[in-house]
Design a protein around this motif. Structure first.
Motif, PDB file in Angstrom:
ATOM      1  N   VAL A  21      29.276   4.586  39.137  1.00  0.00           N
ATOM      2  CA  VAL A  21      28.965   5.857  38.942  1.00  0.00           C
ATOM      3  C   VAL A  21      27.336   6.470  39.357  1.00  0.00           C
ATOM      4  O   VAL A  21      27.068   7.357  40.020  1.00  0.00           O
ATOM      5  CB  VAL A  21      29.016   6.017  37.448  1.00  0.00           C
ATOM      6  CG1 VAL A  21      28.506   7.731  37.178  1.00  0.00           C
ATOM      7  CG2 VAL A  21      30.449   6.243  37.197  1.00  0.00           C
ATOM      8  N   PHE A  22      26.523   5.316  38.873  1.00  0.00           N
ATOM      9  CA  PHE A  22      25.100   5.605  39.300  1.00  0.00           C
ATOM     10  C   PHE A  22      24.807   5.426  40.782  1.00  0.00           C
ATOM     11  O   PHE A  22      23.948   6.250  41.288  1.00  0.00           O
ATOM     12  CB  PHE A  22      24.249   4.512  38.792  1.00  0.00           C
ATOM     13  CG  PHE A  22      24.096   4.888  37.156  1.00  0.00           C
ATOM     14  CD1 PHE A  22      23.305   5.963  36.704  1.00  0.00           C
ATOM     15  CD2 PHE A  22      24.714   3.892  36.315  1.00  0.00           C
ATOM     16  CE1 PHE A  22      23.231   6.192  35.230  1.00  0.00           C
ATOM     17  CE2 PHE A  22      24.493   4.073  34.762  1.00  0.00           C
ATOM     18  CZ  PHE A  22      23.899   5.334  34.311  1.00  0.00           C
ATOM     19  N   GLU A  23      25.588   4.718  41.453  1.00  0.00           N
ATOM     20  CA  GLU A  23      25.431   4.496  42.953  1.00  0.00           C
ATOM     21  C   GLU A  23      25.832   5.979  43.641  1.00  0.00           C
ATOM     22  O   GLU A  23      25.189   6.288  44.637  1.00  0.00           O
ATOM     23  CB  GLU A  23      26.341   3.489  43.316  1.00  0.00           C
ATOM     24  CG  GLU A  23      25.582   2.116  43.027  1.00  0.00           C
ATOM     25  CD  GLU A  23      26.576   1.034  43.079  1.00  0.00           C
ATOM     26  OE1 GLU A  23      27.646   1.041  43.836  1.00  0.00           O
ATOM     27  OE2 GLU A  23      26.074  -0.330  42.883  1.00  0.00           O
ATOM     28  N   THR A  24      27.014   6.446  43.147  1.00  0.00           N
ATOM     29  CA  THR A  24      27.406   7.850  43.635  1.00  0.00           C
ATOM     30  C   THR A  24      26.282   8.696  43.499  1.00  0.00           C
ATOM     31  O   THR A  24      25.888   9.600  44.380  1.00  0.00           O
ATOM     32  CB  THR A  24      28.811   8.103  42.917  1.00  0.00           C
ATOM     33  OG1 THR A  24      29.624   7.432  43.230  1.00  0.00           O
ATOM     34  CG2 THR A  24      29.185   9.627  43.589  1.00  0.00           C
ATOM     35  N   LEU A  25      25.827   9.013  42.314  1.00  0.00           N
ATOM     36  CA  LEU A  25      24.640   9.950  41.877  1.00  0.00           C
ATOM     37  C   LEU A  25      23.501   9.702  42.718  1.00  0.00           C
ATOM     38  O   LEU A  25      22.932  10.621  43.464  1.00  0.00           O
ATOM     39  CB  LEU A  25      24.497  10.002  40.598  1.00  0.00           C
ATOM     40  CG  LEU A  25      25.179  10.702  39.420  1.00  0.00           C
ATOM     41  CD1 LEU A  25      26.708  10.421  39.622  1.00  0.00           C
ATOM     42  CD2 LEU A  25      24.475  10.912  38.220  1.00  0.00           C
ATOM     43  N   LYS A  26      22.887   8.348  42.759  1.00  0.00           N
ATOM     44  CA  LYS A  26      21.837   8.045  43.744  1.00  0.00           C
ATOM     45  C   LYS A  26      22.129   8.627  45.242  1.00  0.00           C
ATOM     46  O   LYS A  26      21.039   8.817  45.847  1.00  0.00           O
ATOM     47  CB  LYS A  26      21.642   6.630  43.581  1.00  0.00           C
ATOM     48  CG  LYS A  26      20.346   6.161  44.346  1.00  0.00           C
ATOM     49  CD  LYS A  26      19.367   6.234  43.064  1.00  0.00           C
ATOM     50  CE  LYS A  26      17.852   5.706  43.500  1.00  0.00           C
ATOM     51  NZ  LYS A  26      16.824   6.045  42.812  1.00  0.00           N
ATOM     52  N   SER A  27      23.225   8.410  45.659  1.00  0.00           N
ATOM     53  CA  SER A  27      23.539   8.974  47.140  1.00  0.00           C
ATOM     54  C   SER A  27      23.267  10.061  47.297  1.00  0.00           C
ATOM     55  O   SER A  27      23.154  10.606  48.333  1.00  0.00           O
ATOM     56  CB  SER A  27      24.815   8.444  47.638  1.00  0.00           C
ATOM     57  OG  SER A  27      25.848   8.960  46.959  1.00  0.00           O
ATOM     58  N   TYR A  28      23.357  11.078  46.286  1.00  0.00           N
ATOM     59  CA  TYR A  28      23.173  12.641  46.415  1.00  0.00           C
ATOM     60  C   TYR A  28      21.545  13.079  45.977  1.00  0.00           C
ATOM     61  O   TYR A  28      21.357  14.269  45.839  1.00  0.00           O
ATOM     62  CB  TYR A  28      24.200  13.293  45.643  1.00  0.00           C
ATOM     63  CG  TYR A  28      25.448  13.270  46.410  1.00  0.00           C
ATOM     64  CD1 TYR A  28      25.774  14.137  47.696  1.00  0.00           C
ATOM     65  CD2 TYR A  28      26.456  12.308  46.100  1.00  0.00           C
ATOM     66  CE1 TYR A  28      26.881  13.977  48.174  1.00  0.00           C
ATOM     67  CE2 TYR A  28      27.741  12.218  46.787  1.00  0.00           C
ATOM     68  CZ  TYR A  28      27.732  13.162  47.919  1.00  0.00           C
ATOM     69  OH  TYR A  28      29.032  12.971  48.609  1.00  0.00           O
ATOM     70  N   ASP A  54      34.019   6.639  37.174  1.00  0.00           N
ATOM     71  CA  ASP A  54      34.191   7.175  38.297  1.00  0.00           C
ATOM     72  C   ASP A  54      33.421   8.669  38.291  1.00  0.00           C
ATOM     73  O   ASP A  54      33.479   9.394  37.190  1.00  0.00           O
ATOM     74  CB  ASP A  54      35.428   7.586  38.723  1.00  0.00           C
ATOM     75  CG  ASP A  54      35.858   7.687  40.243  1.00  0.00           C
ATOM     76  OD1 ASP A  54      34.906   7.525  40.994  1.00  0.00           O
ATOM     77  OD2 ASP A  54      36.928   7.631  40.416  1.00  0.00           O
ATOM     78  N   ALA A  55      33.006   9.189  39.414  1.00  0.00           N
ATOM     79  CA  ALA A  55      32.393  10.519  39.592  1.00  0.00           C
ATOM     80  C   ALA A  55      33.114  10.891  41.082  1.00  0.00           C
ATOM     81  O   ALA A  55      33.136  10.577  41.904  1.00  0.00           O
ATOM     82  CB  ALA A  55      30.992  10.475  39.769  1.00  0.00           C
ATOM     83  N   THR A  56      33.513  12.424  40.822  1.00  0.00           N
ATOM     84  CA  THR A  56      34.015  13.048  41.855  1.00  0.00           C
ATOM     85  C   THR A  56      32.596  13.485  42.763  1.00  0.00           C
ATOM     86  O   THR A  56      31.530  13.481  42.204  1.00  0.00           O
ATOM     87  CB  THR A  56      34.653  14.565  41.880  1.00  0.00           C
ATOM     88  OG1 THR A  56      33.915  15.190  41.005  1.00  0.00           O
ATOM     89  CG2 THR A  56      36.003  14.051  41.061  1.00  0.00           C
ATOM     90  N   THR A  57      32.668  13.812  44.009  1.00  0.00           N
ATOM     91  CA  THR A  57      31.531  14.251  45.020  1.00  0.00           C
ATOM     92  C   THR A  57      31.960  15.542  45.407  1.00  0.00           C
ATOM     93  O   THR A  57      33.069  15.908  45.328  1.00  0.00           O
ATOM     94  CB  THR A  57      31.312  13.057  46.127  1.00  0.00           C
ATOM     95  OG1 THR A  57      32.503  13.134  46.738  1.00  0.00           O
ATOM     96  CG2 THR A  57      31.076  11.765  45.819  1.00  0.00           C
ATOM     97  N   LEU A 127      25.345  14.248  33.112  1.00  0.00           N
ATOM     98  CA  LEU A 127      24.196  13.377  33.850  1.00  0.00           C
ATOM     99  C   LEU A 127      23.661  14.197  34.980  1.00  0.00           C
ATOM    100  O   LEU A 127      24.219  15.082  35.643  1.00  0.00           O
ATOM    101  CB  LEU A 127      25.000  12.176  34.815  1.00  0.00           C
ATOM    102  CG  LEU A 127      25.547  11.248  33.858  1.00  0.00           C
ATOM    103  CD1 LEU A 127      26.354  10.058  34.883  1.00  0.00           C
ATOM    104  CD2 LEU A 127      24.596  10.409  32.625  1.00  0.00           C
ATOM    105  N   ILE A 128      22.052  14.106  35.026  1.00  0.00           N
ATOM    106  CA  ILE A 128      21.622  14.963  35.854  1.00  0.00           C
ATOM    107  C   ILE A 128      20.496  13.837  36.826  1.00  0.00           C
ATOM    108  O   ILE A 128      19.728  13.319  36.153  1.00  0.00           O
ATOM    109  CB  ILE A 128      20.530  16.049  35.464  1.00  0.00           C
ATOM    110  CG1 ILE A 128      21.523  17.059  34.682  1.00  0.00           C
ATOM    111  CG2 ILE A 128      19.883  16.892  36.645  1.00  0.00           C
ATOM    112  CD1 ILE A 128      20.476  18.146  33.902  1.00  0.00           C
ATOM    113  N   GLN A 129      20.831  13.803  38.023  1.00  0.00           N
ATOM    114  CA  GLN A 129      20.223  12.931  38.935  1.00  0.00           C
ATOM    115  C   GLN A 129      18.876  13.431  39.465  1.00  0.00           C
ATOM    116  O   GLN A 129      19.125  14.691  40.219  1.00  0.00           O
ATOM    117  CB  GLN A 129      21.157  12.398  39.970  1.00  0.00           C
ATOM    118  CG  GLN A 129      20.478  11.505  41.123  1.00  0.00           C
ATOM    119  CD  GLN A 129      20.044  10.009  40.615  1.00  0.00           C
ATOM    120  OE1 GLN A 129      20.982   9.474  40.079  1.00  0.00           O
ATOM    121  NE2 GLN A 129      18.685   9.674  40.712  1.00  0.00           N
ATOM    122  N   GLY A 130      17.917  12.889  39.187  1.00  0.00           N
ATOM    123  CA  GLY A 130      16.632  13.430  39.692  1.00  0.00           C
ATOM    124  C   GLY A 130      16.197  12.446  40.968  1.00  0.00           C
ATOM    125  O   GLY A 130      17.008  11.506  41.251  1.00  0.00           O
TER     126      GLY A 130
END
Length: 150
Positions: A21-28, A54-57, A127-130
């Motif tokens: 999940v963190f890897e998905t967010l980090k990629s964006y 899991d997280a959708t993109t 979650l908010i990816q900065g």
């Protein structure tokens, strides 16, 4: 490589967020002039505990700009329904994520308004990816939004 995180939930129990999940967010992450991105979080309620798996993109039909993301695609819901069905109804929609173009994000006023208006009446993870950090919050129907310290 990012690792699974176990975090104390301020409203009881623990939150387990899987590394993918963190890897998905980090990629964006919004480096350069990238627009905001977002999706839904999927996981399981395990008594008082939450497990995010899991997280959708973003889908091509979602709308985004540098400071805005609007999840419009039915693809997010269709994916959630597929996972729910194949997991014997254990994995479900459990929250939302999106990005902000700043190092250490916090929810905007618009984020709080839309979460309060649109989220189901159960505990939901946000979650908010900065650029460098991830904001983690719980939205509860009884307490509203609570930031989760790590």
């Amino acid at each position: 490589m990012l690792q699974d995180r176990v975090i104390l939930n301020p409203i009881g129990g623990y939150i387990l967020i899987r590394s993918r999940v963190f890897e998905t967010l980090k990629s964006y992450t919004q480096t350069g002039n990238r627009p905001e991105a977002g999706g839904i979080l999927l996981g399981s309620y395990r008594g008082v505990h939450l497990e995010i798996t899991d997280a959708t993109t973003p889908f091509p039909t979602d709308k985004s700009s540098r400071n805005h993301f609007n999840r419009l695609s039915k693809g997010h819901q269709e994916y959630a329904e597929q996972i729910w069905s194949t997991s014997s109804r254990l994995v479900t929609y459990i929250g939302e994520w999106h990005t902000h173009p700043i190092p250490s994000p916090n929810p905007s006023h618009q984020d709080v308004i839309s979460w309060t208006r649109d989220l189901p009446s159960r505990n939901m993870l946000l979650l908010i990816q900065g650029l460098s950090d991830v904001y983690i919050g719980i939205h509860s129907p009884t307490t509203g939004l609570i930031s989760v310290p790590e």
